[in-house]
Scaffold this motif. Structure first.
Motif, PDB file in Angstrom:
ATOM      1  N   ASN A   1       2.842  -6.444   1.528  1.00  0.00           N
ATOM      2  CA  ASN A   1       3.428  -7.938   0.792  1.00  0.00           C
ATOM      3  C   ASN A   1       4.643  -7.538  -0.414  1.00  0.00           C
ATOM      4  O   ASN A   1       5.315  -6.456  -0.677  1.00  0.00           O
ATOM      5  CB  ASN A   1       1.971  -7.539  -0.449  1.00  0.00           C
ATOM      6  N   PRO A   2       5.271  -8.827   0.031  1.00  0.00           N
ATOM      7  CA  PRO A   2       6.848  -8.001  -0.786  1.00  0.00           C
ATOM      8  C   PRO A   2       6.443  -7.849  -2.207  1.00  0.00           C
ATOM      9  O   PRO A   2       7.803  -7.379  -2.794  1.00  0.00           O
ATOM     10  CB  PRO A   2       7.185  -9.523  -1.086  1.00  0.00           C
ATOM     11  N   ASN A   3       5.404  -8.132  -2.934  1.00  0.00           N
ATOM     12  CA  ASN A   3       6.033  -7.250  -4.577  1.00  0.00           C
ATOM     13  C   ASN A   3       5.603  -5.729  -5.058  1.00  0.00           C
ATOM     14  O   ASN A   3       4.594  -5.561  -5.796  1.00  0.00           O
ATOM     15  CB  ASN A   3       4.759  -8.812  -5.273  1.00  0.00           C
ATOM     16  N   ILE A   4       5.536  -4.965  -3.907  1.00  0.00           N
ATOM     17  CA  ILE A   4       5.463  -4.000  -4.412  1.00  0.00           C
ATOM     18  C   ILE A   4       7.163  -3.606  -4.790  1.00  0.00           C
ATOM     19  O   ILE A   4       7.880  -4.429  -4.173  1.00  0.00           O
ATOM     20  CB  ILE A   4       4.980  -2.437  -3.328  1.00  0.00           C
ATOM     21  N   CYS A   5       7.096  -2.224  -4.919  1.00  0.00           N
ATOM     22  CA  CYS A   5       8.616  -1.877  -5.580  1.00  0.00           C
ATOM     23  C   CYS A   5       9.069  -1.432  -4.776  1.00  0.00           C
ATOM     24  O   CYS A   5       9.191  -1.185  -3.054  1.00  0.00           O
ATOM     25  CB  CYS A   5       8.435  -0.284  -5.933  1.00  0.00           C
ATOM     26  N   GLY A   6      10.285  -1.788  -4.217  1.00  0.00           N
ATOM     27  CA  GLY A   6      11.748  -1.918  -3.548  1.00  0.00           C
ATOM     28  C   GLY A   6      11.900  -0.763  -2.909  1.00  0.00           C
ATOM     29  O   GLY A   6      12.367  -0.636  -1.751  1.00  0.00           O
ATOM     30  N   PHE A   7      11.769   0.859  -3.698  1.00  0.00           N
ATOM     31  CA  PHE A   7      11.433   1.212  -2.886  1.00  0.00           C
ATOM     32  C   PHE A   7      11.263   1.814  -1.879  1.00  0.00           C
ATOM     33  O   PHE A   7      11.071   2.095  -0.277  1.00  0.00           O
ATOM     34  CB  PHE A   7      12.541   3.296  -3.549  1.00  0.00           C
TER      35      PHE A   7
ATOM     36  N   THR B   1       2.516   2.538  -5.364  1.00  0.00           N
ATOM     37  CA  THR B   1       3.629   2.048  -4.154  1.00  0.00           C
ATOM     38  C   THR B   1       3.711   3.039  -3.030  1.00  0.00           C
ATOM     39  O   THR B   1       3.367   2.038  -1.901  1.00  0.00           O
ATOM     40  CB  THR B   1       4.516   1.505  -5.010  1.00  0.00           C
ATOM     41  N   ILE B   2       3.163   4.389  -3.336  1.00  0.00           N
ATOM     42  CA  ILE B   2       3.721   5.823  -2.521  1.00  0.00           C
ATOM     43  C   ILE B   2       2.300   5.567  -1.406  1.00  0.00           C
ATOM     44  O   ILE B   2       2.552   5.365  -0.715  1.00  0.00           O
ATOM     45  CB  ILE B   2       4.278   6.934  -2.866  1.00  0.00           C
ATOM     46  N   ARG B   3       1.163   5.000  -2.272  1.00  0.00           N
ATOM     47  CA  ARG B   3      -0.385   5.275  -1.435  1.00  0.00           C
ATOM     48  C   ARG B   3      -0.383   4.425  -0.932  1.00  0.00           C
ATOM     49  O   ARG B   3      -0.812   4.714   0.705  1.00  0.00           O
ATOM     50  CB  ARG B   3      -1.175   5.270  -2.775  1.00  0.00           C
ATOM     51  N   SER B   4       0.174   2.842  -1.063  1.00  0.00           N
ATOM     52  CA  SER B   4       0.003   2.152   0.348  1.00  0.00           C
ATOM     53  C   SER B   4       0.868   2.296   1.204  1.00  0.00           C
ATOM     54  O   SER B   4       0.767   1.622   2.405  1.00  0.00           O
ATOM     55  CB  SER B   4       0.515   1.160  -1.036  1.00  0.00           C
ATOM     56  N   VAL B   5       2.320   2.664   0.374  1.00  0.00           N
ATOM     57  CA  VAL B   5       3.018   3.176   2.161  1.00  0.00           C
ATOM     58  C   VAL B   5       2.908   3.755   2.732  1.00  0.00           C
ATOM     59  O   VAL B   5       2.777   4.149   3.745  1.00  0.00           O
ATOM     60  CB  VAL B   5       4.532   3.237   1.820  1.00  0.00           C
ATOM     61  N   TYR B   6       1.599   5.083   2.444  1.00  0.00           N
ATOM     62  CA  TYR B   6       1.370   5.347   3.812  1.00  0.00           C
ATOM     63  C   TYR B   6       0.600   5.340   4.082  1.00  0.00           C
ATOM     64  O   TYR B   6      -0.569   5.442   5.693  1.00  0.00           O
ATOM     65  CB  TYR B   6       0.071   6.743   2.320  1.00  0.00           C
ATOM     66  N   ASP B   7      -0.544   4.365   3.251  1.00  0.00           N
ATOM     67  CA  ASP B   7      -1.503   3.582   4.103  1.00  0.00           C
ATOM     68  C   ASP B   7      -1.269   2.570   5.216  1.00  0.00           C
ATOM     69  O   ASP B   7      -1.826   2.348   6.384  1.00  0.00           O
ATOM     70  CB  ASP B   7      -2.739   2.588   2.957  1.00  0.00           C
ATOM     71  N   VAL B   8      -0.117   2.446   5.026  1.00  0.00           N
ATOM     72  CA  VAL B   8       0.682   1.053   6.037  1.00  0.00           C
ATOM     73  C   VAL B   8       1.343   2.057   6.928  1.00  0.00           C
ATOM     74  O   VAL B   8       1.009   2.021   8.044  1.00  0.00           O
ATOM     75  CB  VAL B   8       1.448   0.834   5.073  1.00  0.00           C
ATOM     76  N   LEU B   9       1.740   2.732   6.794  1.00  0.00           N
ATOM     77  CA  LEU B   9       2.338   3.811   7.732  1.00  0.00           C
ATOM     78  C   LEU B   9       1.135   4.646   9.163  1.00  0.00           C
ATOM     79  O   LEU B   9       1.387   4.574   9.731  1.00  0.00           O
ATOM     80  CB  LEU B   9       3.335   4.816   6.980  1.00  0.00           C
TER      81      LEU B   9
ATOM     82  N   LYS C   1      -0.173  -2.912  -7.856  1.00  0.00           N
ATOM     83  CA  LYS C   1       0.096  -2.150  -6.940  1.00  0.00           C
ATOM     84  C   LYS C   1      -0.097  -2.198  -5.168  1.00  0.00           C
ATOM     85  O   LYS C   1       0.615  -2.156  -4.599  1.00  0.00           O
ATOM     86  CB  LYS C   1       1.392  -1.379  -6.868  1.00  0.00           C
ATOM     87  N   HIS C   2      -1.151  -1.514  -5.948  1.00  0.00           N
ATOM     88  CA  HIS C   2      -2.519  -0.880  -4.888  1.00  0.00           C
ATOM     89  C   HIS C   2      -2.352  -1.852  -3.676  1.00  0.00           C
ATOM     90  O   HIS C   2      -2.907  -2.018  -2.633  1.00  0.00           O
ATOM     91  CB  HIS C   2      -3.427   0.437  -5.078  1.00  0.00           C
ATOM     92  N   THR C   3      -3.655  -3.036  -4.540  1.00  0.00           N
ATOM     93  CA  THR C   3      -4.169  -4.537  -3.707  1.00  0.00           C
ATOM     94  C   THR C   3      -2.749  -5.098  -3.453  1.00  0.00           C
ATOM     95  O   THR C   3      -3.139  -5.286  -2.640  1.00  0.00           O
ATOM     96  CB  THR C   3      -4.567  -5.231  -5.621  1.00  0.00           C
ATOM     97  N   LEU C   4      -1.247  -4.997  -4.359  1.00  0.00           N
ATOM     98  CA  LEU C   4      -1.032  -5.966  -3.380  1.00  0.00           C
ATOM     99  C   LEU C   4      -0.504  -4.597  -1.556  1.00  0.00           C
ATOM    100  O   LEU C   4      -0.696  -5.592  -0.554  1.00  0.00           O
ATOM    101  CB  LEU C   4       0.521  -6.245  -3.877  1.00  0.00           C
ATOM    102  N   GLY C   5      -0.264  -3.715  -1.904  1.00  0.00           N
ATOM    103  CA  GLY C   5       0.191  -2.780  -0.798  1.00  0.00           C
ATOM    104  C   GLY C   5      -0.963  -2.552   0.540  1.00  0.00           C
ATOM    105  O   GLY C   5      -0.720  -2.639   1.124  1.00  0.00           O
ATOM    106  N   GLY C   6      -2.215  -3.225   0.113  1.00  0.00           N
ATOM    107  CA  GLY C   6      -2.989  -2.961   0.560  1.00  0.00           C
ATOM    108  C   GLY C   6      -3.354  -3.958   1.653  1.00  0.00           C
ATOM    109  O   GLY C   6      -4.458  -4.133   2.560  1.00  0.00           O
ATOM    110  N   SER C   7      -3.006  -5.301   0.821  1.00  0.00           N
ATOM    111  CA  SER C   7      -3.796  -6.397   1.766  1.00  0.00           C
ATOM    112  C   SER C   7      -3.666  -7.309   2.726  1.00  0.00           C
ATOM    113  O   SER C   7      -4.586  -7.323   3.531  1.00  0.00           O
ATOM    114  CB  SER C   7      -3.177  -7.630   0.553  1.00  0.00           C
ATOM    115  N   GLN C   8      -2.352  -6.483   3.927  1.00  0.00           N
ATOM    116  CA  GLN C   8      -1.977  -6.627   5.279  1.00  0.00           C
ATOM    117  C   GLN C   8      -3.133  -6.332   6.214  1.00  0.00           C
ATOM    118  O   GLN C   8      -3.860  -7.025   6.737  1.00  0.00           O
ATOM    119  CB  GLN C   8      -0.843  -6.969   5.210  1.00  0.00           C
ATOM    120  N   ILE C   9      -2.879  -4.921   5.577  1.00  0.00           N
ATOM    121  CA  ILE C   9      -4.497  -3.955   6.250  1.00  0.00           C
ATOM    122  C   ILE C   9      -5.471  -4.900   5.502  1.00  0.00           C
ATOM    123  O   ILE C   9      -6.840  -4.705   7.180  1.00  0.00           O
ATOM    124  CB  ILE C   9      -4.456  -2.311   5.705  1.00  0.00           C
TER     125      ILE C   9
END
Lengths: 567, 424
Positions: free
Chosen positions: A41-47, A71-79, B368-376
């Motif tokens: 999602n685009p609405n997370i931190c730019g870093f 955000t870093i937790r999410s980056v980890y999940d995505v990666l 951020k955690h909800t947004l970050g994980g949304s696509q997964i």
């Protein structure tokens, strides 16, 4: 051999090096987030997105993360899902630093050591571990510091270039300080990890830690002469610290926000230059040497030789909406003032406006002794002798028009600024709106178009209203649909316009509060002609804004005054 | 709506100069609403949810009535210890929702942003912080919070403690699920008990605490059973009841009142008619204020929200005989702690349990955690057979609305569900 990348100062670099790892901090800003936006999602931190961009573009194969933030937790999940990395690890650094936390972190270090050793097929080398510790040297000379959220390498270089003093990077990963206390003797890994856990946790805390009072030492350096406070869009941690610092810092303070892209950060240059101007160093000249040599030939002693004309000085303010020119005579009396719309090219419009101004007072270009350019297009105009930011020029112009002014509000086409001045017209502090168009002249322009009226018509409406409508959407696009709905509901035009003026006034008042605005207030720029908005703003601020008839020329006037200083 | 609007504007207007009066106004307005819930409850709701509305209102009124008997908590703080020393917990999300329902959220948000707090911070937290700054929020006895499950917790509560100058306790929950993590939290919970005893001067009785944690377990079991039984039932619902439950099933866990609510749910479900429409399981909070969402989901037979993930953030799989260990287990194994896959897998199980036909993953602005994980999440829910909508919006701040977009996205998703028949 692949490098192992890291992003956080709590990363146990020395442990990775003890296994033969080559570590590098990942801190580059990409041009954009084309790849990252496809997977998150685009609405997370730019870093976080910069990190994803780097991995997805194939530049990173090994990455050790720390659970710094959501955000870093999410980056980890995505990666992890993507399977793009040869080695990916997330270390769970706790938020507390007591003895129990140290024990737990020590165990996590052991877990990481096992995983990394297996991956590298190497074992722990105590000697490598010992020799991996490097303490950063502290410079004890006058300097500025960048603080707050991490700053990309490219932006930091831009800051260094713009500032008149050396700049230290005290953000996030950059103030790492591990290994200050004596390391235990011997090569017992468990004992070393116990000590190491304590070292990692006892650094200057970042804002994700439960107790961040230790950060105060960053501000108590007697050599610190100013702070550039940086936040990253969608990273909330450091806005809390900024909210504190801005009320207590006794030093010049500039707040900037980046989205962690190179293209987005270019827009910060005006603010950086204005800050450099406001801290008042003679070294803060933004004219390149080649430009300087061209305009002012240098004599053998290295002094610039000024060409003497007939005592006229000009200022050009190249804004996104209009280009303004002011000519002063040797008594600093304004003898010409021209406003024309900025066309496709800033340089062409500037030439055109200058020509009109010269014609107005029947003088030639050669009669102008010095010319200073300002505004967004200032960099594109090559006929000037010097270029100064519109912030400094507006302050100077406003002070000239009315020396009692201490706060200038300038709502421009693509940005809004509030500038605080001292009794001499020097900039004490300033803020600008974010990149979003809400609260700018462009917002009003778009809304006028939606309501099928001209800006002039709009500026006369909303002075009286029956219903106190609130436009709740701050986003320009959503506000537009809200206005369309209100039109469909047959709401009175004056009521809608008043609602729009209120929306801009609220945004502007927020900026005023951020610089702790003081009486008297002057409004400059073209929007100062909008009577409805001025009236709403007066109400919101509880004041009576000074509106000078030359308000729209204020930036160009300031530039012309600076031009007069050059001789 | 006009009355609430006017009321909200008035509270906002007087707030800057007369914060005590504005709190009194708020209390009076909310008391009237509480009375309405009791005298004339919404008969469209099942009795359990009518009871819940009043229970939630009481919980929010308590800090305005007796602030010194109240503690500010983060939503996943284990509250049994607070209840044992007679403190009433209230959390950011619920209180901010009530401020938003009273149309006072904008001024609070603006206040926080004016002070330098980032615009991208979760609006529940911004509303709460702004309300505290403006004096609309009463001073609590103390503050207790955990890092589970968002960054904002790490910032908001410390700032509030500085502002109110009250004692604060932080419960550090590791993100890894292990016995070591549980023991680490258990130790802190013992310290939290001492902290509360010191703050209140009351003693925590070990046996009473054990009974209370056993009640928590029964409550969660009741709720889980109810969710299973409702799978093939038609239970009319509004947009706030699932949200209320998401709050009370956390901060009131361990109270008689919450257990009573879940018992009522089990009684009500027995007599509920059979399912006729589609069931939607909701992830994260619900934009209860959104007209577009109301149009599509408020008391509709065709589409019903059958649960919110926040009401089922942990399992009743703990042993109340060791209450501290049990509460620690709940913290560490909270589904919103750790990898996103834990949260998603729990969501899939809970959606299946409640007979859901589709899932809405609500991308609340600032989470951020909800947004970050949304696509997964979308991929995994869909792989499990649940059509899934990623809905961007805001659970609290109307200015992040985009009602047209909400209407189109949610409407199209519901049409898609309708056309797709029943989930197999």
């Amino acid at each position: 051999m692949n490098k192992t990348y890291y992003v956080c100062k709590y990363t146990p670099l020395e442990l990775l090096k003890a296994f033969g790892g080559e570590c590098e901090c990942l801190n580059h800003m990409p041009e954009g987030f084309e790849l990252a936006d496809q997977i998150v999602n685009p609405n997370i931190c730019g870093f976080g997105k910069a990190l994803l961009e780097a991995v997805m573009s194939g530049n990173v194969h090994e990455l050790v993360l720390v659970n710094c933030c959501d955000t870093i937790r999410s980056v980890y999940d995505v990666l992890k899902e993507s399977g793009r990395l040869d080695f990916l690890y997330l270390m769970d650094v706790l938020h507390s630093t007591d003895a129990c936390s140290r024990d737990l972190v020590a165990m996590q270090l052991e877990d990481l050591a096992d995983a990394y050793g297996r991956y590298k097929n190497t074992s722990f080398d105590a000697e490598k571990f010992r020799s991996a510790f490097r303490m950063a040297e502290h410079k004890s000379s006058p300097h500025l510091s960048v603080m707050g959220a991490r700053m990309g390498t490219e932006l930091f270089e831009m800051v260094q270039k713009a500032m008149p003093l050396p700049v230290l990077n005290e953000t996030c990963v950059n103030n790492r300080s591990v290994g200050r206390s004596a390391m235990p003797e011997g090569s017992d890994r468990a004992a070393l990890m116990q000590w190491y856990a304590g070292e990692l946790l006892s650094q200057i805390p970042c804002m994700r830690m439960a107790d961040h009072t230790g950060r105060k030492q960053l501000y108590n350096d007697p050599d610190l002469k100013g702070i550039i406070y940086h936040t990253v869009k969608f990273c909330d941690f450091y806005s809390f610290e900024y909210a504190e610092v801005k009320n207590h810092a006794q030093l010049p303070l500039l707040k900037i926000e980046s989205d962690y892209t190179i293209s987005g950060s270019g827009q910060l240059l005006t603010r950086l230059q204005a800050f450099a101007e406001s801290i008042g160093s003679s070294e803060a000249s933004y004219l390149s040497d080649s430009q300087n040599s061209q305009r002012y030939p240098v004599n053998e002693a290295g002094e610039r030789k000024h060409k003497m004309g007939k005592g006229y000085f000009a200022g050009i303010d190249s804004g996104s909406t209009s280009t303004d020119v002011v000519i002063l005579d040797k008594n600093k009396t304004m003898i010409a003032g021209i406003i024309i719309p900025t066309g496709a090219g800033a340089a062409n419009s500037a030439e055109k406006a200058l020509e009109q101004a010269l014609t107005q007072v029947h003088i030639e270009r050669d009669d102008i002794d010095a010319l200073v350019t300002t505004g967004y297009g200032r960099g594109a105009i090559h006929s000037g002798d010097k270029s100064i930011t519109e912030i400094t020029c507006h302050a100077r112009g406003a002070h000239f028009l009315d020396p009692s002014v201490r706060t200038v509000i300038d709502i421009g086409g693509q940005d809004s600024k509030v500038i605080r001045l001292d009794e001499n017209g020097n900039v004490v502090n300033f803020v600008m709106n974010d990149k979003c168009a809400a609260g700018t002249g462009r917002f009003l322009e778009m809304m006028a178009r939606t309501m099928e009226m001209s800006l002039d018509e709009m500026s006369m409406r909303g002075l009286t209203y029956n219903e106190d409508i609130t436009i709740s959407s701050m986003c320009t696009v959503f506000a537009e649909s809200e206005v369309v709905s209100l039109i469909a509901e047959n709401k009175d035009t004056d009521d809608i316009v008043h609602g729009l003026n209120k929306a801009v006034a609220v945004k502007t008042a927020a900026l005023v509060k951020r610089v702790i605005g003081q009486e008297r207030y002057m409004m400059t720029g073209g929007v100062s002609k909008n009577q409805g908005l001025v009236s709403t703003l007066n109400e919101k601020l509880g004041t009576q804004l000074i509106i000078d008839e030359r308000a729209q020329l204020c930036g160009a006037l300031g530039a012309a005054l600076f031009a007069a200083d050059l001789i | 709506m006009q009355v609430i609007d006017t009321f909200g504007h008035y509270v906002e207007k007087v707030c800057d100069n007369k914060p005590a009066f504005s709190r009194w106004m708020l209390k009076t307005g909310w008391k009237l609403q509480d009375a309405r819930f009791r005298i004339a409850p919404d008969k469209r709701l099942q009795p359990a949810d009518q009871y819940l509305a009043a229970l939630m209102m009481d919980t929010m009124l308590m800090p305005l009535k007796k602030p010194d008997d109240c503690a500010i908590v983060s939503i996943f703080t284990p509250c049994e210890l607070l209840q044992e020393v007679g403190l009433h917990p209230y959390n950011v999300e619920a209180f901010s929702c009530y401020l938003s329902a009273t149309h006072t959220e904008r001024g609070c948000i603006q206040q926080a942003e004016n002070d330098g707090i980032s615009e991208t911070l979760c609006s529940y937290h911004k509303t709460f912080l702004g309300a505290a700054d403006r004096g609309l929020l009463p001073k609590p006895r103390c503050i207790i919070y955990t890092n589970v499950t968002c960054d904002a917790n790490m910032l908001t509560f410390r700032r509030l403690a500085d502002l109110f100058q009250v004692p604060v306790f932080f419960l550090d929950v590791p993100m890894q699920q292990s016995d070591i993590s549980v023991r680490y939290v258990e130790k802190q919970l013992h310290e939290m008990a001492l902290f509360l005893e010191k703050v209140t001067g009351k003693k925590i009785d070990a046996e009473r605490l054990t009974r209370r944690v056993a009640r928590s377990k029964r409550t969660l079991e009741n709720y889980q059973n109810y969710q299973h039984l409702r799978a093939d039932r038609n239970i009319p619902t509004d947009l706030v009841s699932p949200l209320y439950c998401a709050m009370t099933n956390n901060i009131l866990l361990g109270t008689h009142a919450e257990e009573k609510y879940t018992r009522m749910l089990l009684q009500n479900v027995e007599n509920a008619p059979l399912k006729t429409g589609k069931h939607i399981y909701w992830m994260h909070t619900i934009p209860y204020w959104s007209a577009a969402t109301k149009d599509l989901l408020l008391f509709k037979d065709s589409f019903q929200i059958v649960g919110d993930e926040l009401a089922e953030a942990c399992e009743p799989d703990f042993d109340p005989e060791n209450p501290y260990l049990a509460m620690a287990h709940r913290c560490v194994y909270n589904y919103l702690n750790g990898d996103i896959s834990r949260r998603i897998e729990a969501g899939i199980r809970h959606a299946e349990n409640a007979g859901a036909d589709g899932v809405v993953w609500f991308n609340h602005w600032g989470c951020k955690h909800t947004l970050g994980g949304s696509q997964i999440a979308k991929r995994k829910f869909e792989a499990a057979g649940f059509p899934t909508l990623l809905l961007d919006g805001d659970g609290c701040d109307r200015s992040h609305g985009g009602e047209g977009q909400t209407s189109t996205r949610l409407g199209a998703f519901l049409e898609m569900l309708e056309a797709g028949g029943n989930r197999t």
